[in-house]
Write a protein that holds these residues in place. Structure first.
Motif, short mmCIF file in Angstrom:
data_model
loop_
_atom_site.label_atom_id
_atom_site.label_comp_id
_atom_site.label_asym_id
_atom_site.label_seq_id
_atom_site.Cartn_x
_atom_site.Cartn_y
_atom_site.Cartn_z
N GLN A 203 28.78 27.59 33.05
CA GLN A 203 29.78 28.84 33.19
C GLN A 203 30.86 28.48 34.28
OE1 GLN A 203 27.76 32.93 32.46
NE2 GLN A 203 26.33 31.81 33.73
N LEU A 204 32.07 28.88 34.36
CA LEU A 204 33.00 28.96 35.22
C LEU A 204 33.32 30.54 35.59
CD1 LEU A 204 35.94 29.63 33.85
CD2 LEU A 204 35.53 27.66 32.84
N SER A 205 33.99 30.23 36.87
CA SER A 205 34.52 31.66 37.76
C SER A 205 36.05 31.36 38.02
CB SER A 205 33.67 32.07 38.58
OG SER A 205 33.42 31.21 39.54
N LEU A 206 36.73 32.05 38.62
CA LEU A 206 37.92 32.12 39.10
C LEU A 206 37.69 32.26 40.71
CD1 LEU A 206 38.75 32.65 36.27
CD2 LEU A 206 40.59 33.90 37.40
N GLU A 207 38.14 31.26 41.50
CA GLU A 207 38.16 31.08 42.77
C GLU A 207 39.28 31.89 43.80
OE1 GLU A 207 36.34 26.70 44.53
OE2 GLU A 207 38.26 26.73 43.32
N GLU A 208 40.29 32.02 42.92
CA GLU A 208 41.42 32.70 43.44
C GLU A 208 41.47 34.16 42.95
OE1 GLU A 208 44.75 30.24 43.04
OE2 GLU A 208 44.02 28.69 44.53
N THR A 209 41.91 35.07 43.74
CA THR A 209 42.35 36.28 43.03
C THR A 209 43.42 36.18 41.86
OG1 THR A 209 42.00 37.11 45.23
CG2 THR A 209 43.07 38.77 43.53
N LEU A 210 44.30 35.42 41.92
CA LEU A 210 45.28 35.33 40.98
C LEU A 210 45.82 34.11 40.67
CD1 LEU A 210 46.82 37.63 39.43
CD2 LEU A 210 48.85 36.88 40.88
N LEU A 211 45.62 33.32 39.51
CA LEU A 211 45.90 32.24 39.05
C LEU A 211 47.56 31.83 38.84
CD1 LEU A 211 43.38 30.78 36.43
CD2 LEU A 211 43.65 30.37 38.58
#
Length: 1045
Positions: free
Chosen positions: A739-747
């Motif tokens: 599973q992956l997630s976003l580290e930053e609020t906006l890519l």
């Protein structure tokens, strides 16, 4: 995956439907309140123009399964509309209940708004003008020509062009669809008798259907109001509103309905401003629901429900978008459109991640190319260590290359330098597979080795207690190993060794100078030591004669053994001491519950009082920490463990399977093993385990672009660091999910890249790195995430998450958690269209996920998750869980929704049989009492004989015993054409996927409990064992989606 157990209870064919045997009061989605519902509903306020239903959502209806009821006959007083005159004649009945419609462009600001909802008893006032043909539209202007869905919306970010990459296709996001103009199918006999659509009783939801002609709806005097809204099945012309109670079919004059793969979107008034008219042109499917008072008929044309009868279909739009990506057999993302923000990701309630099968078997001609950089060394980014791949770009006239993962500029080594042409392509691109192929294998130099490459090593730990001898397991196993000696990978480096055990431990000296192996017995189980440590592991090519002599004598050596004990724990420690110098693969053959020495286990699987309590999960986790600690030690020393379990009694697979789970191995389970029945299955699966190509002492890491990271991993392995998977042995039958997630609020990037790297030792002794690279676009709209979703990858991740949850929670909690995520996802998708469309009485979902509800139902009915105490034996449940955690996507989906095919027609035909590819829905209604059917889930065959099948066919296939007990009949090739044809068909099915062997079970219609155990409980679309059928499941999902929608 279960094998026959004659002691199983009788299975009722159609018990009452309750949602997964869970108490109704505990369901997290609301409560059912009786089977009667009030018919009174107040009228809506006159000024209401909201898209919510005008009446509050009522309680669930009835808890009994609605019995089948034939559709009502045509009524003479109903309005029959002739088909429209123009081009409608070219549109025949929809195939399998599906219709496609183009999306009308957004209306301009000058268009007339939608008609207002009328008061009760008043007909809806039609708009002032209407088009002369086509579907009813609530727009005031003539509908302009439709625009086919092909090119992507301009709001999608598709990534920067790469000079090394050929330009993508013009239509990267979906295959162009034919521009089909909506019109009514001509009415004929097939429509006069068709059943209506799935119509569930929801307060205030009147049935609506795609209108058959461009006319204002016919209204009887004093009728109650119709709902405004898009295209949905028309209400039967009855002066009553839909009641909460019961279901009924639509009028017989309507076209066969059910699901509409509808791009048909009504836009009321002024839509939101978009770049072009296709900004809202999402593919969505809809299922119309409604009811009529007093009826129990669901009104659902079961045949129109979506079913994966073509098996797993990999999404093609992703491959067309990025042709340089690795093949989906190696890497599949749950959605190929990654969210550009955390807020968007939070609306995606399905798993966000990937399924990786690094050594998947490639078809002939598509083998992974091998690259040897020799003196150059492997080209990698000096910061993030990404391997060179097709998505790196070369700049400064070829002197530098930019990493696609971290964007760092790297210097190009002098012996790897090549000029670039005017477009930025290297002139030697055609000679560089690593720059043109998504999958490649590098020969690793010495710095990738911490020790010399290990030889392939096979060590056998064999239970020789009385049950192993009496069942015939020992003899079949010894014969199979002997037959595979010539095909073991790695000749002439292959090493081999054996230990047997009962209440004592037996070592075998197989030094090449001996004529016969020497047996040494150690009876002190508390202080294990290894006699002659140098001669217990031998080179197979040097000691071949001694090994063969041992395998020939092994069954005879213990044929009179009456020992019932099992010193499995001490034997495991002894095997570890022998193997720890080199590592390798340990194959354990265990017949009884470990009873002596360290690691002894107790009977704990028959405690019915624990089920349904907070302690239920403890039965599915190891009781003794000894096994997990041993697994950690095995992994550290590069030892992989495969467990072969044979027993008719409880053997605590939950504990034994831990050895395979943390060492990259797998569990093979043969309950009540008898060599006369199961020998072919054991022989095939053991032979494949020994002879398939294996990657030794491996580690795997998945790298991904800036702003994204993998947070959790699921499968059979040990996590060595936060992102490094330790895999002592890997093969083509193993898959891993993450599973992956976003580290930053906006890519900020427009494309995210993924790279899977598997560093391993091949059987030939080479250190290699297999690299798979893929790119995926970053999208700003939730609709794009849904449109690029991959059902197979989602279900694969869901199954692993659910099985893991059963190790900490109740089975019911694991099922409810998955169901809640499916409901939230469908609700979120519904909300995308609730402003532009009137969705009352319709369940909508993206076409890419049309099979997700069915696979979810199948997952809940699978062996690891279904029911409770009485629905599966504990060992069977745990073994199935360990197996499903390692299965590749295609194999898993086939297990969840198996093949059901009819073969009697092919047997009767003269000449060669045709390819039997027509799969049938998994419901008892698919079974004809005169037919012969094969049920194939990839792990076993069930051959079902109808009660009225021709006696000649039955006699030709199973001989004169065709009227007797089928549990005692074995299907073998007989000297007649029909028998030979059937065996050819079965062998063809087996050859299509050789990872497991499908043992054949014969079942005759009405023969209980065999028919229930082998077939009826596995027809997942039926109501079996207290779980919902497919139609009820869809209805239940819709009710829950409607709540708080």
């Amino acid at each position: 995956m279960a094998t026959e157990n004659p002691n199983r209870p009788n299975y009722p064919i159609r018990p009452a439907a309750t949602p997964f045997a869970a108490p109704q009061s505990t369901t997290p989605f609301g409560s059912m309140v009786g089977s009667e519902a009030s018919g009174f509903r107040p009228p809506p306020p006159a000024s209401s123009q909201s898209m919510t239903p005008p009446f509050p959502s009522g309680p669930f209806v009835g808890s009994e399964a609605p019995p089948f009821r034939p559709p009502p006959p045509g009524r003479s007083n109903e309005l029959v509309r002739p088909p429209p005159p123009s081009s409608s004649s070219s549109y025949g009945p929809p195939t399998a209940g599906f219709q496609r419609f183009p999306t009308p462009p957004l209306p301009s600001t000058g268009q007339v708004g939608p008609p207002r909802a009328s008061l009760a008893g008043q007909p809806i006032i039609p708009p002032p003008t209407r088009p002369p043909g086509g579907p009813v539209s609530f727009l005031s202007q003539t509908q302009p020509p439709s625009i086919p869905i092909g090119s992507p919306p301009q709001s999608i970010k598709t990534g920067q062009p790469n000079p090394n990459i050929p330009p993508p296709a013009d239509q990267p996001y979906s295959v162009p669809r034919p521009n089909v103009h909506p019109s009514s199918p001509p009415m004929g006999p097939s429509y006069a008798t068709s059943r209506g659509t799935f119509q569930s009783g929801f307060p205030g939801y009147v049935n609506t259907q795609p209108n058959s002609a461009a006319q204002a709806p016919y209204m009887q005097p004093a009728s109650f109001p119709l709902q405004q809204g898009g295209y949905a099945p028309p209400a039967p012309p009855t002066p009553f509103l839909a009641q909460q109670r019961g279901y009924a079919s639509g009028p017989p004059t309507t076209a066969s309905s059910g699901l509409h793969f509808s791009n048909q979107m009504q836009h009321y008034g002024v839509g939101p401003p978009v770049a072009n008219s296709q900004g809202l042109a999402e593919d969505f499917s809809s299922l119309s629901l409604g009811s009529v008072p007093g009826s129990f008929d669901t009104g659902l044309d079961i045949a129109s429900l979506p079913r994966p009868l073509d098996g797993d279909v990999e999404p093609t739009s992703f491959a067309e978008m990025y042709p340089l990506n690795c093949n989906p057999r190696f890497l599949r993302l749950t959605t190929s459109g990654l969210p550009n923000s955390q807020s968007l990701a939070s609306k995606w309630h399905l798993p966000l991640g990937a399924v990786v099968c690094p050594l998947a078997e490639a078809p002939v001609g598509e083998e992974v190319p091998v690259v040897n950089f020799a003196t150059t060394g492997i080209i990698r980014c000096r910061r993030c260590r990404t391997y060179v791949n097709p998505y790196v770009t070369f700049t400064d006239n070829g002197r530098k290359w930019r990493c696609n993962i971290c964007s760092l500029l790297n210097d190009v080594q002098s012996d790897y330098f090549a000029h670039v042409d005017a477009s930025g392509r290297r002139v030697d691109l055609d000679q560089r597979p690593e720059l043109t192929k998504g999958s490649v294998e590098f020969i690793a130099p010495a710095e990738y080795m911490v020790r010399p490459p290990m030889p392939p090593l096979y060590f056998f730990l064999i239970d020789v207690s009385i049950s192993a001898v009496k069942s015939g397991m020992l003899e079949v196993m010894a014969q199979t190993i002997k037959s595979c000696l010539d095909n073991l990978p790695g000749y002439p480096r292959t090493q081999i060794g054996f230990i047997t055990y009962d209440s004592t431990i037996h070592f075998y000296n197989m030094k090449s100078s001996l004529m016969q192996p020497q047996m040494m017995v150690v009876s002190d189980l508390d202080d294990i030591f290894v006699p002659l440590p140098d001669d217990l592991l031998v080179n197979l090519s040097e000691s071949r004669n001694v090994v063969e002599a041992f395998l020939d004598s092994l069954p005879l050596m213990f044929q009179d053994n009456m020992n019932v004990e099992s010193a499995f724990g001490p034997a495991l420690k002894a095997a570890f001491m022998v193997m720890s110098q080199l590592g390798g693969k340990m194959l354990i053959f265990q017949n009884t519950l470990p009873s002596l020495g360290v690691g002894r286990l107790r009977l704990r699987g028959d405690d019915i009082k624990v089920y349904g309590t907070d302690k239920e999960h403890t039965l599915r986790v190891p009781e003794d920490p000894f096994y997990k600690q041993m697994a950690a030690d095995f992994t550290k020393y590069q030892i992989s463990v495969n467990v072969y379990a044979f027993s008719d009694k409880y053997t605590d697979i939950a504990s034994l399977g831990t050895l395979a789970k943390y060492t990259g191995g797998q569990v093979y389970y043969y309950p009540s093993f008898q060599s006369s029945i199961h020998k072919d299955k054991l022989r095939h699966e053991l032979a494949r385990d020994l002879t398939r190509e294996t990657a030794w002492e491996a580690v795997m890491r998945i790298r991904c672009g800036k702003g994204v990271r993998f947070t959790s991993y699921h499968g059979n392995f040990m996590l060595r660091s936060t992102d490094l998977l330790a895999l002592p042995a890997v093969d083509c039958d193993k898959a891993y999910a993450a599973q992956l997630s976003l580290e930053e609020t906006l890519l900020t990037t427009q494309t995210v890249y993924f790279q899977v790297a598997l560093l391993y030792t091949s059987s030939s002794g080479e250190r290699r790195i297999r690299v798979h690279t893929a790119a995926a676009p970053v999208v700003a709209e939730l609709g794009e995430m849904y449109r690029l979703a991959d059902t197979g990858a989602i279900v694969s991740l869901f199954s692993r998450l659910a099985i893991e949850k059963t190790l900490s929670y109740k089975l019911e909690d694991a099922r409810n958690a998955i169901q809640l995520r499916i409901v939230k996802a469908l609700r979120e998708y519904r909300n995308l269209f609730s402003v532009q469309h009137r969705l009352s009485g319709r369940m909508i979902y993206p076409e890419s996920l049309k099979f997700l509800p069915l696979y979810g139902l199948a997952l809940f009915k699978s062996t690891p998750l279904r029911g409770g105490y009485a629905d599966a034996q504990l060992d069977e449940r745990c073994a199935a869980g360990y197996t499903m955690m390692a299965l590749p996507v295609k194999k898993l989906l086939k297990l969840l929704y198996p093949n059901l095919v009819r073969v009697d027609d092919s047997l009767v035909k003269t000449g060669e049989f045709d390819n039997i590819t027509k799969r049938l829905p998994l419901t008892a209604e698919s079974l004809d009492t005169r037919g012969l059917y094969i049920f194939d889930d990839g792990f076993r065959f069930v051959v079902w004989f109808g009660r009225l099948i021709s006696p000649d066919i039955a006699r030709n296939l199973i001989g004169e015993d065709f009227g007797g007990d089928y549990s005692k009949v074995t299907l073998t090739s007989r000297d007649n054409e029909q028998s030979r044809k059937l065996m050819k068909i079965l062998n063809k099915f087996r050859e299509s996927d050789p990872s497991y062997f499908q043992l054949c079970h014969l079942v005759r219609q009405g023969e209980q409990p065999r028919e229930g155990f082998f077939l009826l409980t596995n027809l997942i679309e039926d109501q079996i064992g207290g779980a919902n059928g497919y139609a009820d499941w869809i209805s239940q999902l819709h009710r829950q989606v409607q709540q708080n929608a």
